[in-house]
Design an enzyme around this catalytic site. Structure first.
Site, mmCIF file in Angstrom:
data_model
loop_
_atom_site.group_PDB
_atom_site.id
_atom_site.type_symbol
_atom_site.label_atom_id
_atom_site.label_comp_id
_atom_site.label_asym_id
_atom_site.label_seq_id
_atom_site.Cartn_x
_atom_site.Cartn_y
_atom_site.Cartn_z
ATOM 1 N N HIS A 162 -9.326 8.174 10.190
ATOM 2 C CA HIS A 162 -10.236 7.768 11.264
ATOM 3 C C HIS A 162 -9.531 7.888 12.612
ATOM 4 O O HIS A 162 -8.807 7.004 13.025
ATOM 5 C CB HIS A 162 -10.695 6.325 11.014
ATOM 6 C CG HIS A 162 -11.756 5.839 11.937
ATOM 7 N ND1 HIS A 162 -12.406 4.642 11.740
ATOM 8 C CD2 HIS A 162 -12.284 6.345 13.075
ATOM 9 C CE1 HIS A 162 -13.288 4.444 12.701
ATOM 10 N NE2 HIS A 162 -13.220 5.472 13.529
ATOM 11 N N HIS A 182 -7.015 -5.686 16.986
ATOM 12 C CA HIS A 182 -8.244 -5.689 16.190
ATOM 13 C C HIS A 182 -8.228 -6.724 15.075
ATOM 14 O O HIS A 182 -9.293 -7.218 14.675
ATOM 15 C CB HIS A 182 -8.498 -4.303 15.600
ATOM 16 C CG HIS A 182 -9.084 -3.328 16.572
ATOM 17 N ND1 HIS A 182 -8.327 -2.708 17.550
ATOM 18 C CD2 HIS A 182 -10.350 -2.881 16.733
ATOM 19 C CE1 HIS A 182 -9.114 -1.912 18.260
ATOM 20 N NE2 HIS A 182 -10.344 -1.991 17.786
ATOM 21 N N LEU A 232 -14.176 -4.189 22.389
ATOM 22 C CA LEU A 232 -13.110 -3.266 22.018
ATOM 23 C C LEU A 232 -13.688 -1.872 21.794
ATOM 24 O O LEU A 232 -14.741 -1.712 21.173
ATOM 25 C CB LEU A 232 -12.395 -3.743 20.754
ATOM 26 C CG LEU A 232 -11.478 -4.959 20.906
ATOM 27 C CD1 LEU A 232 -11.019 -5.449 19.534
ATOM 28 C CD2 LEU A 232 -10.277 -4.625 21.771
ATOM 29 N N ALA A 233 -12.991 -0.870 22.307
ATOM 30 C CA ALA A 233 -13.464 0.511 22.205
ATOM 31 C C ALA A 233 -12.377 1.367 21.588
ATOM 32 O O ALA A 233 -11.588 2.002 22.288
ATOM 33 C CB ALA A 233 -13.856 1.036 23.583
ATOM 34 N N ASP A 245 -8.092 4.773 14.422
ATOM 35 C CA ASP A 245 -9.347 4.731 15.187
ATOM 36 C C ASP A 245 -9.065 5.020 16.663
ATOM 37 O O ASP A 245 -9.694 4.468 17.559
ATOM 38 C CB ASP A 245 -10.048 3.379 15.018
ATOM 39 C CG ASP A 245 -11.472 3.360 15.580
ATOM 40 O OD1 ASP A 245 -12.003 4.440 15.912
ATOM 41 O OD2 ASP A 245 -12.042 2.266 15.719
ATOM 42 N N ASN A 289 -14.270 -5.527 11.874
ATOM 43 C CA ASN A 289 -14.752 -5.132 13.192
ATOM 44 C C ASN A 289 -16.118 -4.455 13.076
ATOM 45 O O ASN A 289 -16.344 -3.641 12.195
ATOM 46 C CB ASN A 289 -13.748 -4.195 13.861
ATOM 47 C CG ASN A 289 -12.468 -4.924 14.235
ATOM 48 O OD1 ASN A 289 -12.407 -5.601 15.249
ATOM 49 N ND2 ASN A 289 -11.445 -4.800 13.403
#
Length: 380
Positions: free
Chosen positions: A62, A253, A309-310, A276, A221
């Site tokens: 990811h 996270h 959160l991005a 991620d 998340n």
């Protein structure tokens, strides 16, 4: 051929000194360092690892971007930039990962991936991970609500036809109308069916697992928190022994206690380290456009304007280091970054330093910084 001597590998929770010999793209021999290198290799160049740690190449299931490049921008350049950034940070295989977008943008990303695969300048593309667009707007996280929609089998068939077998993982919200039908579609095509950006109840999640979902994207998340009268998706996943989970171990996270809890329940064979990461990985603080949003990265933490959160800026080698700092043994942490994702994706002969396995190898120092990377037996 490569002869890598004087390196430590972790085996049965112990560090042992070995020599690794590769031939072509495979590991030919692994033997104790105190054994003399066989005569037939006497003319071959020798790489001295100086007693540092050698691990299998890590696998990121990811990742969205790195080094100021977003793989959804429709260029091969960005995919190659991520490939190189991965190799530099100890990751030797990765899934090109989408965000929710228009069908046209997604098809363009798939086409560019097909141009790069087999010609990667760094880490190898192991396939494509579709994160969306069939996600729940109530748990959208950084996903662009303009592109979130209910499962559409006709659209998904077009996507699969374009991808020529490259799609290995799809993240969905199974509670959406058509979600269970989509699971059936994906199961027949042999892809890993993951759940996230979902508001699924405990019962809806268990139904999805019974139908064929088997993985959780960025566990905890973009999904409901555990409540003792509404246990939800996370509880269903932790309770179900057949379900594996991704964890973003970046110190942001997930609290270290949650990382340890997941490990205690799932064990290293069902827990996966992943980044991620967005394009700020390897670049640092600043302003970015990601998934159609303005994203601010401050002190390494990526957030939307509302504080959501991005994605992350963590790398696989840092995630490995943090896992050990959080109290997970090195061997388990390594497994979560190597052989476990390999098994989940069906990547045979990856994720181990053993005879006959592919020679994807990473040399790390005591701070888990990458010293050298080998991909298919070739030094990067």
């Amino acid at each position: 051929m490569a002869i890598i001597k004087n390196v430590k590998v972790c085996k049965e929770n112990e560090l042992i000194n070995v020599t690794v010999i590769t031939e072509g793209h495979l590991i030919k021999e692994v033997f104790p360092s105190n054994k003399i290198i066989p005569e037939q290799y006497s003319e071959e160049p020798i790489f001295d690892g100086n007693g540092q740690l050698l691990i299998p190449g890590m696998i990121d299931v990811h990742i969205h971007g790195a080094n100021n490049h977003d793989m959804m921008d429709g260029s091969t350049e960005s995919i190659q930039a991520v490939s190189m950034a991965c190799a530099e940070t100890g990751c030797t295989s990765f899934l090109v990962t989408s965000v929710s977008s228009s069908l046209e943008d997604l098809i363009q990303m798939i086409r560019q991936t097909k141009k790069v695969i087999g010609k990667e300048q760094g880490a190898k593309i192991a396939g494509i991970h579709l994160e969306g667009p069939y996600l729940n707007i109530e748990k959208k996280g950084m996903q662009n609500p303009a592109h979130l929609r209910h499962p559409d089998l006709k659209e998904m068939k077009k996507i699969f036809d374009e991808a020529d077998g490259l799609i290995k993982m799809v993240t969905i919200a199974p509670e959406l109308p058509g979600g269970i039908e989509l699971i059936d579609f994906l199961k027949k095509r042999g892809v890993v069916i993951a759940i996230a950006h979902s508001n699924a109840t405990y019962e809806e999640a268990q139904d999805a697992f019974e139908k064929g979902a088997s993985h959780i994207t960025h566990c905890f998340n973009a999904m409901p928190a555990i409540h003792h009268r509404a246990p939800g998706l996370v509880t269903a996943a932790l309770e179900n022994d057949s379900v594996s989970v991704q964890t973003i171990v970046d110190g942001v996270h997930l609290h270290p206690g949650i990382v340890r809890l997941i490990h205690k329940i799932k064990g290293p064979d069902k827990m996966v380290l992943t980044t991620d990461a967005l394009q700020a990985m390897g670049v640092g603080d600043g302003e970015y456009i990601f998934g159609g949003h303005q994203v601010t990265v401050k002190e390494g933490i990526a957030r939307l304007k509302d504080g959501t959160l991005a994605s992350s800026t963590v790398t696989m080698n840092k995630s490995l280091r943090l896992s050990t700092e959080f109290g997970i043994h090195l061997q388990d942490s390594m497994q979560m970054a190597t052989s476990t994702p390999a098994a989940i994706l069906g990547l045979k002969k990856l994720g181990r330093i053993e005879k006959g396995y592919i020679a994807d190898l990473v040399l790390l120092d005591e701070k888990f910084e990458v010293l050298s990377t080998w991909i298919n037996g070739e030094k990067y």
